[in-house]
Design a protein around this motif. Structure first.
Motif, PDB file in Angstrom:
ATOM      1  N   ASP A   1       1.170  -1.269   0.383  1.00  0.00           N
ATOM      2  CA  ASP A   1      -0.006   0.273  -0.317  1.00  0.00           C
ATOM      3  C   ASP A   1       1.355   1.427  -0.070  1.00  0.00           C
ATOM      4  OD1 ASP A   1      -2.592  -1.362   0.021  1.00  0.00           O
ATOM      5  OD2 ASP A   1      -1.920  -1.199   1.851  1.00  0.00           O
ATOM      6  N   PRO A   2       0.442   2.247  -0.900  1.00  0.00           N
ATOM      7  CA  PRO A   2       1.311   3.542  -0.437  1.00  0.00           C
ATOM      8  C   PRO A   2       1.237   4.342   1.015  1.00  0.00           C
ATOM      9  CG  PRO A   2      -0.477   4.069  -1.920  1.00  0.00           C
ATOM     10  CD  PRO A   2      -0.909   2.455  -1.436  1.00  0.00           C
ATOM     11  N   THR A   3       1.942   4.914   0.888  1.00  0.00           N
ATOM     12  CA  THR A   3       1.840   5.700   2.491  1.00  0.00           C
ATOM     13  C   THR A   3       0.152   6.571   2.239  1.00  0.00           C
ATOM     14  OG1 THR A   3       4.741   6.037   2.271  1.00  0.00           O
ATOM     15  CG2 THR A   3       3.186   7.434   4.125  1.00  0.00           C
ATOM     16  N   ILE A   4       0.220   7.202   1.249  1.00  0.00           N
ATOM     17  CA  ILE A   4      -1.121   7.776   1.517  1.00  0.00           C
ATOM     18  C   ILE A   4      -1.170   7.567   0.118  1.00  0.00           C
ATOM     19  CG2 ILE A   4      -2.243  10.783   1.458  1.00  0.00           C
ATOM     20  CD1 ILE A   4       0.899  10.942   2.730  1.00  0.00           C
ATOM     21  N   ARG A   5      -3.119   7.271  -0.427  1.00  0.00           N
ATOM     22  CA  ARG A   5      -3.431   7.489  -1.068  1.00  0.00           C
ATOM     23  C   ARG A   5      -4.751   8.265  -1.383  1.00  0.00           C
ATOM     24  NH1 ARG A   5      -5.253   1.811  -1.132  1.00  0.00           N
ATOM     25  NH2 ARG A   5      -3.322   0.406  -2.200  1.00  0.00           N
ATOM     26  N   PRO A   6      -4.880   9.618  -1.909  1.00  0.00           N
ATOM     27  CA  PRO A   6      -5.521  10.625  -1.477  1.00  0.00           C
ATOM     28  C   PRO A   6      -6.387   9.894  -3.328  1.00  0.00           C
ATOM     29  CG  PRO A   6      -3.465  10.981  -3.162  1.00  0.00           C
ATOM     30  CD  PRO A   6      -2.881   9.784  -2.534  1.00  0.00           C
ATOM     31  N   LYS A   7      -7.884  10.330  -3.082  1.00  0.00           N
ATOM     32  CA  LYS A   7      -9.151  10.451  -3.710  1.00  0.00           C
ATOM     33  C   LYS A   7      -9.265  11.611  -4.671  1.00  0.00           C
ATOM     34  CE  LYS A   7     -11.027   6.067  -1.603  1.00  0.00           C
ATOM     35  NZ  LYS A   7     -12.507   6.201  -1.045  1.00  0.00           N
ATOM     36  N   ALA A   8      -9.306  11.559  -5.948  1.00  0.00           N
ATOM     37  CA  ALA A   8      -9.138  12.619  -6.269  1.00  0.00           C
ATOM     38  C   ALA A   8     -11.401  13.823  -6.006  1.00  0.00           C
ATOM     39  CB  ALA A   8     -10.182  12.685  -7.534  1.00  0.00           C
ATOM     40  N   THR A   9     -11.307  12.846  -6.335  1.00  0.00           N
ATOM     41  CA  THR A   9     -13.149  13.773  -5.242  1.00  0.00           C
ATOM     42  C   THR A   9     -12.693  14.372  -3.627  1.00  0.00           C
ATOM     43  OG1 THR A   9     -13.828  11.884  -5.045  1.00  0.00           O
ATOM     44  CG2 THR A   9     -14.350  12.690  -6.662  1.00  0.00           C
ATOM     45  N   GLU A  10     -11.957  13.962  -3.082  1.00  0.00           N
ATOM     46  CA  GLU A  10     -11.793  14.846  -1.612  1.00  0.00           C
ATOM     47  C   GLU A  10     -10.747  15.535  -1.485  1.00  0.00           C
ATOM     48  OE1 GLU A  10     -11.043  10.970   0.593  1.00  0.00           O
ATOM     49  OE2 GLU A  10     -12.899   9.518   0.732  1.00  0.00           O
ATOM     50  N   GLU A  11     -10.394  15.819  -2.997  1.00  0.00           N
ATOM     51  CA  GLU A  11      -9.135  17.056  -2.548  1.00  0.00           C
ATOM     52  C   GLU A  11      -9.371  18.243  -3.483  1.00  0.00           C
ATOM     53  OE1 GLU A  11      -6.905  16.462  -0.465  1.00  0.00           O
ATOM     54  OE2 GLU A  11      -7.229  14.582  -0.037  1.00  0.00           O
ATOM     55  N   ILE A  12     -10.854  17.991  -3.791  1.00  0.00           N
ATOM     56  CA  ILE A  12     -10.580  19.142  -4.848  1.00  0.00           C
ATOM     57  C   ILE A  12     -11.150  20.103  -3.842  1.00  0.00           C
ATOM     58  CG2 ILE A  12     -13.005  20.373  -5.786  1.00  0.00           C
ATOM     59  CD1 ILE A  12     -12.612  17.556  -6.836  1.00  0.00           C
ATOM     60  N   PRO A  13     -10.602  20.683  -2.548  1.00  0.00           N
ATOM     61  CA  PRO A  13     -10.241  22.325  -2.599  1.00  0.00           C
ATOM     62  C   PRO A  13      -8.859  22.363  -3.072  1.00  0.00           C
ATOM     63  CG  PRO A  13     -11.879  21.664  -0.760  1.00  0.00           C
ATOM     64  CD  PRO A  13     -11.075  20.613  -1.997  1.00  0.00           C
ATOM     65  N   ALA A  14      -7.879  21.503  -3.065  1.00  0.00           N
ATOM     66  CA  ALA A  14      -7.004  22.170  -3.208  1.00  0.00           C
ATOM     67  C   ALA A  14      -6.800  22.282  -4.643  1.00  0.00           C
ATOM     68  CB  ALA A  14      -5.966  20.788  -3.094  1.00  0.00           C
TER      69      ALA A  14
ATOM     70  N   PRO B   1     -21.390  14.325 -11.648  1.00  0.00           N
ATOM     71  CA  PRO B   1     -20.493  15.323 -10.498  1.00  0.00           C
ATOM     72  C   PRO B   1     -20.201  16.450 -10.517  1.00  0.00           C
ATOM     73  CG  PRO B   1     -20.085  12.766 -10.887  1.00  0.00           C
ATOM     74  CD  PRO B   1     -20.430  13.435 -12.244  1.00  0.00           C
ATOM     75  N   ALA B   2     -20.174  17.507  -9.368  1.00  0.00           N
ATOM     76  CA  ALA B   2     -19.777  18.472  -9.837  1.00  0.00           C
ATOM     77  C   ALA B   2     -20.404  18.859  -7.980  1.00  0.00           C
ATOM     78  CB  ALA B   2     -21.073  19.677 -10.739  1.00  0.00           C
ATOM     79  N   TRP B   3     -18.903  20.447  -8.487  1.00  0.00           N
ATOM     80  CA  TRP B   3     -18.265  20.923  -7.310  1.00  0.00           C
ATOM     81  C   TRP B   3     -18.623  22.871  -7.102  1.00  0.00           C
ATOM     82  CZ3 TRP B   3     -16.299  16.214  -8.590  1.00  0.00           C
ATOM     83  CH2 TRP B   3     -17.046  15.447  -7.340  1.00  0.00           C
ATOM     84  N   ASP B   4     -18.592  23.290  -6.573  1.00  0.00           N
ATOM     85  CA  ASP B   4     -18.842  24.605  -6.614  1.00  0.00           C
ATOM     86  C   ASP B   4     -17.583  25.729  -6.479  1.00  0.00           C
ATOM     87  OD1 ASP B   4     -21.432  24.999  -6.509  1.00  0.00           O
ATOM     88  OD2 ASP B   4     -21.605  24.694  -4.166  1.00  0.00           O
ATOM     89  N   SER B   5     -17.367  25.790  -7.389  1.00  0.00           N
ATOM     90  CA  SER B   5     -16.354  26.895  -8.343  1.00  0.00           C
ATOM     91  C   SER B   5     -16.276  27.964  -8.020  1.00  0.00           C
ATOM     92  CB  SER B   5     -14.949  26.165  -8.713  1.00  0.00           C
ATOM     93  OG  SER B   5     -16.209  26.474 -10.301  1.00  0.00           O
ATOM     94  N   PRO B   6     -15.316  29.200  -8.026  1.00  0.00           N
ATOM     95  CA  PRO B   6     -15.192  30.593  -9.032  1.00  0.00           C
ATOM     96  C   PRO B   6     -16.058  30.753  -9.502  1.00  0.00           C
ATOM     97  CG  PRO B   6     -12.977  30.018  -7.235  1.00  0.00           C
ATOM     98  CD  PRO B   6     -13.562  28.682  -7.700  1.00  0.00           C
ATOM     99  N   TRP B   7     -15.727  29.369 -10.631  1.00  0.00           N
ATOM    100  CA  TRP B   7     -16.371  30.022 -11.783  1.00  0.00           C
ATOM    101  C   TRP B   7     -17.318  28.837 -11.986  1.00  0.00           C
ATOM    102  CZ3 TRP B   7     -12.119  26.809 -10.213  1.00  0.00           C
ATOM    103  CH2 TRP B   7     -10.509  27.206  -9.835  1.00  0.00           C
ATOM    104  N   GLY B   8     -18.279  28.709 -11.223  1.00  0.00           N
ATOM    105  CA  GLY B   8     -19.008  27.807 -11.388  1.00  0.00           C
ATOM    106  C   GLY B   8     -19.391  26.329 -10.651  1.00  0.00           C
TER     107      GLY B   8
END
Length: 499
Positions: A107-120, A197-204
């Motif tokens: 296993d990797p040390t960290i396995r981030p998922k894209a959907t959990e990192e939208i703010p970054a 799927p969609a998330w809010d952003s400064p561009w809509g």
């Protein structure tokens, strides 16, 4: 000194981590819309091998590998199956992790998922817009390729030559380049479409483009710059070229110090594709093959070179692994039956020195751009020397110490490559049919094949001492019929499973 081949520089270079004693690695993970194929597996096994070796050399490795769980392919798969994109992503994320465990990939040390990192991701896109490297069109955000004077340095491509013949269409048939300032520009953020799927952003409302995910996640978890960015050769362009450009333009720092890429995989000397009928999923291959044998096959070719996969080569790798297991099993048996009054002593000092030489040769090979084929060659040489040393000999207690030194080296170095052997070499492959045989002849009441063999050998020894030749022959014939070889020695019966 470890030397690695840097894709950007097109040559081998000395590897000195940015922080002493630490290595920070990022390797692109899967887009989870299906089970992974053996070409994907080749990349993940290669970088697992590299990580393991760096850890063996004493480095503390932080290994980050993402999961892309929002993407057009996932959305399309969900539409086909009548479920949500999140459900598809969850199913195949779990399947991916299962497949990696089955293949012996850590296993990797960290396995981030894209959907959990939208703010970054939004933060990085904002930085690119503010610095003039990106622009907004009706809720879409595009990276301006020509704003980066270094674009093309990773892949070695000329930016003016890239433009020729480039055309990408939207689902409605309209050319996406009609919305762009330059046909080469690529999406950082995609405006929301109905049902996606969609998330809010400064561009809509919208979702991230593919390339921005890895840039944001590697920056967040490793900082910039980090030591090694890895992936398959097919990712050099455009994915990694775009990652490098947007990261360095947005953050004002070098992205990755070194870029490493594994070679492509063919099946029976042809490109793997569904149309040719040679598209092999990893979990399907592992239904009939040992993961250790698959890894042996893959590591017998240098990680940067093209790999030709075939069932014949997989069988050969399995046979090579079996020879190693049999040698270790024979050595273990000889050590367990060592005696103080052995007459034919082996040259323990030479065997000690050969084990030490094997370790040195292994390190030299792996230091040279992780040359696993050469490292395996050294291990096989020691296996041959071990077989020669113990052949037809009864070991003394002091001899056994030298043999253990050699077997420990073989097991340890194979484990560094991710080829883990059990303490009882080959015992995991004993046929289950040996259990009822032991129940019938020896009265064995358990379910473990290895223990069943031991019970049969004890029953045979007892029968021979009592001159019960019928029982002794029944044990011998039953074991031989199941693929075992029995060799009677002054120290007792030596059993080897040949399959």
């Amino acid at each position: 000194m470890i030397r690695l081949y840097d894709t950007r520089l097109h040559k081998k270079v000395d590897f000195t981590p940015l922080h002493e004693g630490e290595v920070r690695m990022y390797v692109c993970g899967p887009t989870v819309y299906n089970r992974i194929h053996i070409g994907n597996a080749r990349t993940f096994i290669s970088f697992d091998m590299i990580r393991r070796y760096l850890e063996w050399r004493g480095y503390e490795v932080t290994f980050v590998q993402n999961v892309t769980d929002v993407d057009d392919k996932i959305i399309n798969r969900a539409a086909e199956e009548g479920c949500t994109a999140a459900e598809v992503a969850q199913e195949y994320t779990e399947a991916f992790i299962q497949d990696m465990h089955a293949a012996g990939v850590a296993d990797p040390t960290i396995r981030p998922k894209a959907t959990e990192e939208i703010p970054a991701m939004i933060e990085l896109v904002q930085s690119l817009v503010e610095k003039g490297h990106a622009y907004v069109v009706d809720g879409d955000v595009y990276f301006s390729v020509r704003s980066d004077p270094r674009y093309g340095t990773l892949s070695g491509r000329n930016i003016d030559e890239m433009e020729s013949g480039h055309r990408e269409l939207r689902s409605d048939g309209q050319g996406i380049e009609d919305r762009k300032r330059d046909p080469l520009d690529f999406a950082l953020w995609k405006a929301a479409k109905p049902g996606e799927p969609a998330w809010d952003s400064p561009w809509g409302a919208g979702r991230p483009g593919w390339h921005i995910e890895c840039s944001a996640m590697s920056h967040k978890y490793l900082g910039l710059p980090f030591d090694i960015h890895g992936g398959g050769q097919d990712l050099v362009f455009p994915h990694h070229e775009n990652e490098r450009a947007q990261s360095e333009c947005g953050c004002g720092a070098t992205f990755a110090e070194h870029w490493m890429h594994s070679g492509m995989l063919q099946v029976n000397a042809e490109k793997m594709s569904k149309s040719l009928g040679n598209f092999l999923l990893l979990h399907e291959v592992l239904e009939s093959a040992r993961p250790e044998a698959l890894r042996m096959l893959m590591l017998q070719t240098h990680y940067r070179s093209p790999l030709d996969f075939s069932t014949e080569r997989l069988d050969e790798a399995d046979a090579a692994l079996t020879r190693v297991e049999n040698a270790l099993s024979a050595a273990d048996w000889a050590c367990q039956n060592a005696t103080d009054d052995a007459l034919d002593a082996l040259d323990g000092e030479t065997l000690h020195s050969r084990a030490a030489a094997c370790r040195d040769a292994f390190a030299d090979a792996m230091d040279d751009d992780f040359n696993a084929p050469a490292a395996l060659g050294g291990i096989f040489t020691l296996v041959g020397e071990l077989n020669t040393a113990i052949a037809d000999k009864t070991l003394s207690v002091s001899d056994a110490e030298a043999v253990v030194c050699a077997t420990d080296a073989i097991r340890e170095l194979l484990a560094v490559l991710g080829i883990a052997l059990s303490d009882e070499a080959g015992a995991n492959d004993y046929p289950l049919e040996v259990v009822p045989l032991a129940a019938d002849i020896a009265g064995y009441g358990g379910t473990d094949p290895m223990q069943a063999v031991e019970a049969l050998i004890e029953a045979r020894a007892r029968a021979r001492s009592e001159k019960d030749w019928g029982t002794a022959d029944a044990v011998r014939d039953g074991l031989v019929g199941l693929g075992f070889l029995i060799e009677d020695t002054p120290q007792g019966a030596k059993v080897t499973f040949e399959g």
